[in-house]
Enzyme design. Sequence first.
Site, PDB file in Angstrom:
ATOM      1  N   ARG A  54       0.839  -1.208   0.000  1.00 32.17           N
ATOM      2  CA  ARG A  54       0.000   0.000   0.000  1.00 32.17           C
ATOM      3  C   ARG A  54       0.875   1.259   0.000  1.00 32.17           C
ATOM      4  NH1 ARG A  54      -2.749   0.219   4.900  1.00 32.17           N
ATOM      5  NH2 ARG A  54      -1.919   2.249   5.462  1.00 32.17           N
ATOM      6  N   TYR A 107     -14.611  17.265 -16.486  1.00 32.44           N
ATOM      7  CA  TYR A 107     -15.174  15.914 -16.398  1.00 32.44           C
ATOM      8  C   TYR A 107     -16.228  15.862 -15.277  1.00 32.44           C
ATOM      9  CZ  TYR A 107     -15.545  11.014 -15.234  1.00 32.44           C
ATOM     10  OH  TYR A 107     -16.046   9.770 -14.943  1.00 32.44           O
ATOM     11  N   ASP A 179      -5.864  18.456 -15.819  1.00 38.01           N
ATOM     12  CA  ASP A 179      -6.248  17.105 -16.225  1.00 38.01           C
ATOM     13  C   ASP A 179      -5.849  16.961 -17.697  1.00 38.01           C
ATOM     14  OD1 ASP A 179      -7.597  14.867 -17.192  1.00 38.01           O
ATOM     15  OD2 ASP A 179      -9.307  15.130 -15.839  1.00 38.01           O
ATOM     16  N   LYS A 204      -7.491   5.804 -19.885  1.00 33.54           N
ATOM     17  CA  LYS A 204      -7.688   6.219 -21.273  1.00 33.54           C
ATOM     18  C   LYS A 204      -6.410   5.978 -22.089  1.00 33.54           C
ATOM     19  CE  LYS A 204     -11.723   7.393 -19.723  1.00 33.54           C
ATOM     20  NZ  LYS A 204     -11.662   7.928 -18.422  1.00 33.54           N
TER      21      LYS A 204
END
Length: 387
Positions: A54, A107, A179, A204
């Site tokens: 983690r 977005y 972004d 993406k």
Amino acid sequence: MKPATQLIHGAEGIDDDATPLTTPIYETTTFVFDSAQEVRDYNEGKSGKFLYSRYANPTVLAVEKKIAALEGADAALVFASGQAATTTALLALVGGGDEIVCSGAIYGGTLHLLADIMPRFGVRPRFVSIDELRLPDTIFSPATRLVWFESPINPTLRCVDIAAVARACRARGVVSVLDNTFASPVNQQPLALGVDVVMHSATKYLNGHSDVTAGVLASSQALIDRVLKARKLVGAVLDPYAAYALGRGLKTLAVRVERQNASAMAVARQLEQRGRVERVYYPGLESHPDHPIATRQMSGFGGMVCLDLGGGYDRAARFFDRLKVIQRAASLGGVESLCSLPVLTSQWGHSEEELARAGVTASMARLSIGLEDPDDLIADVEQALAP
Ligand SMILES: Cc1ncc(COP(=O)(O)O)c(C=O)c1O
């Protein structure tokens, strides 16, 4: 050793004689130490050992280093999704009483995270239009700590002058976050334009094969250290197997994006020349309102093309239903060409006024151009448009 012990500890671990060409998947939650002194050294930052996945994992770290180099950043971090990257960045970089200035053309997940969830923690979002972002010195209040924006913007591919916004933020000590999902680092280098933090939905273009959900932040070491502390505690890290797949996808990013740029340009030009649709939105076309900005700040115009077919929703739905090669699916940036109707996806449920503000119409169809032969894509669009 008895069988139960042998089954667990026999022949486990790494083989020092095997030097792999590719980064192996370190599918382990924890790492072994030889002594208490080694653990102490790790805790005191004196060793390059790993403790717990983690916090850090070699497969994940390899991808992070690759992405940092790609973005020209000191360091990068990967997350379980683009939204996990956004959430962790916000938790690390703002707090109660702070204001985030966010582009209204953003977005939907980012918008709702800021509008619906962050105010519960005393963080105030203020949404600004693309026109307001064109005068970046006017967007700040004394409480502004962070500016979050996108370019090119979904679905109209409008572009914001990234360097101008970044400069205005720097002058006030405000953190700027861009972004960069739609452009990819191959086409646009926001850190070189002065932005502080680059964010990606790696789901993406970075992965590019529509089979991994992941997110990225890339920035200076100082900001990444703050975000890493939050990621360790929030736990939004990418799984090693997904990191391996992302790393494999990344190897072909440059060739994929170059081909997608060329095919998208071919599709956009062909459609504009034929005059079969009311309008084609592609930043590489001279007719696009932000072609001059895109030319200045992008080295390629990307794989996204938006068509306004005119004639209302029914015409867009008919086009969508008739596609044969291009698949009807949300998302973007993969090897498969996809089509989505903004009013059914990113702008679903928006009022007429909200649609007008975003420059979106019911007759728009968004294409994510993949790696198929561009002639087949053009033929598919043409047959779907035929009377
Ligand atoms: C521009 C942009 N940013 C962020 C996201 C969120 O990324 P993810 O779906 O990987 O959480 C998306 C997803 O569609 C996106 O298109």
